[in-house]
Design an enzyme around this catalytic site. Structure first.
Site, PDB file in Angstrom:
ATOM      1  CG  ASP A   1      -4.449  50.675  82.510  1.00  0.00           C
ATOM      2  OD1 ASP A   1      -3.321  51.201  82.631  1.00  0.00           O
ATOM      3  OD2 ASP A   1      -5.297  50.674  83.427  1.00  0.00           O
TER       4      ASP A   1
ATOM      5  CG  ASP B   1      -8.792  51.745  85.743  1.00  0.00           C
ATOM      6  OD1 ASP B   1      -8.994  52.126  86.909  1.00  0.00           O
ATOM      7  OD2 ASP B   1      -7.650  51.629  85.257  1.00  0.00           O
TER       8      ASP B   1
ATOM      9  CG  ASP C   1      -5.207  56.435  87.705  1.00  0.00           C
ATOM     10  OD1 ASP C   1      -5.288  57.643  87.459  1.00  0.00           O
ATOM     11  OD2 ASP C   1      -5.422  55.947  88.830  1.00  0.00           O
TER      12      ASP C   1
END
Length: 246
Positions: A199, A17, A19
């Site tokens: 996250d 991922d 961000d």
């Protein structure tokens, strides 16, 4: 058995991922969402409005495509708006209009403050590639390419599946696993031989439902237990903790 990268020795590719994993932009996204939703709710309910919270961000918005995040949060408050179209202006009170307003606020913040990478992730990416594993960036953001270029990291990824590619291919976003599955397919690797690095709780859900070989949760905001509950095999605060020696 695990390798010096902290991964099972069956893993052949790593799917990251953007961000909150590669860049420190998750907090910027959260601030832009809050600014947009609070202004919308204040205009709707007056000063007695209930503000957009960190819990709202994690549960309804984080990791999802922009329009999906708008729909999910509004539904949690019992609010219905017209869908509109992706070209709606940012002052339109439609799902896409609110999403475009959030993106406008985000880009203002990025232009003002710039983008910062997680150095531990960049070191880990270098080690992953030195070990011969393939890499992909998988993000719901339509700004992925520009962000990667701003931190000089575009060449660290063999494949990019982002909001632009997902729209072109008609791929549903996280928590569905389709974007991660597309990345594995483009890399020529079975999902069971790919590791997901995320996250967001929606990203954990995608990793679990896609039956990937390993799911790494990055705990940037103190949600270790939730990341495990949503499917993480291991949770770390920084990828340096996994090793990073090829």
């Amino acid at each position: 058995m695990t390798t010096q990268l902290g991964l099972p020795d069956t893993i052949q590719a790593c799917l990251f991922d953007l961000d909150g994993v590669v860049t420190r932009t998750a907090v910027v996204h959260a601030a832009a969402w809050k600014e947009m939703f609070d202004a919308f709710l204040r205009g709707r309910d007056g000063d007695s409005f209930r503000p957009f919270s960190d819990d709202d961000y994690g549960q309804y918005v984080d990791g999802r495509p922009r329009a999906d995040g708008v729909r999910s949060f509004l539904a949690s408050r019992g609010i219905e708006l017209p869908e509109g179209t992706p070209d709606d202006p940012p002052d339109a009170e439609t799902v896409h209009g609110l999403g475009n307003r959030k993106n406008e606020l985000l880009m203002e913040r990025i232009r003002t403050d710039g983008v910062e990478a997680y150095e531990g992730t960049l070191r880990y990416l270098d080690a992953v590639r030195a070990a011969g594993l393939r890499t992909a960036i998988v993000s719901s953001s339509a700004n992925t390419r520009d962000v990667l270029r701003s931190i000089h990291a575009e060449d660290l990824f063999d494949v990019r599946i982002d909001g632009v590619v997902a729209a072109e291919r008609g791929l549903p976003g996280k928590p569905r696993p389709d974007t991660f599955l597309a990345a594995a397919r483009d890399l020529g690797v079975e999902p069971s031989r790919a590791a997901v690095f995320e996250d967001a709780l929606a990203g954990m859900d995608a990793g679990r439902s896609g039956h990937f070989g390993y799911v790494v949760g990055l705990d940037r905001v103190g949600q270790t237990d939730a990341l495990y509950a949503h499917g993480a095999d291991v949770v770390v605060k920084d990828l340096d903790e996994l090793g990073g020696q090829a």
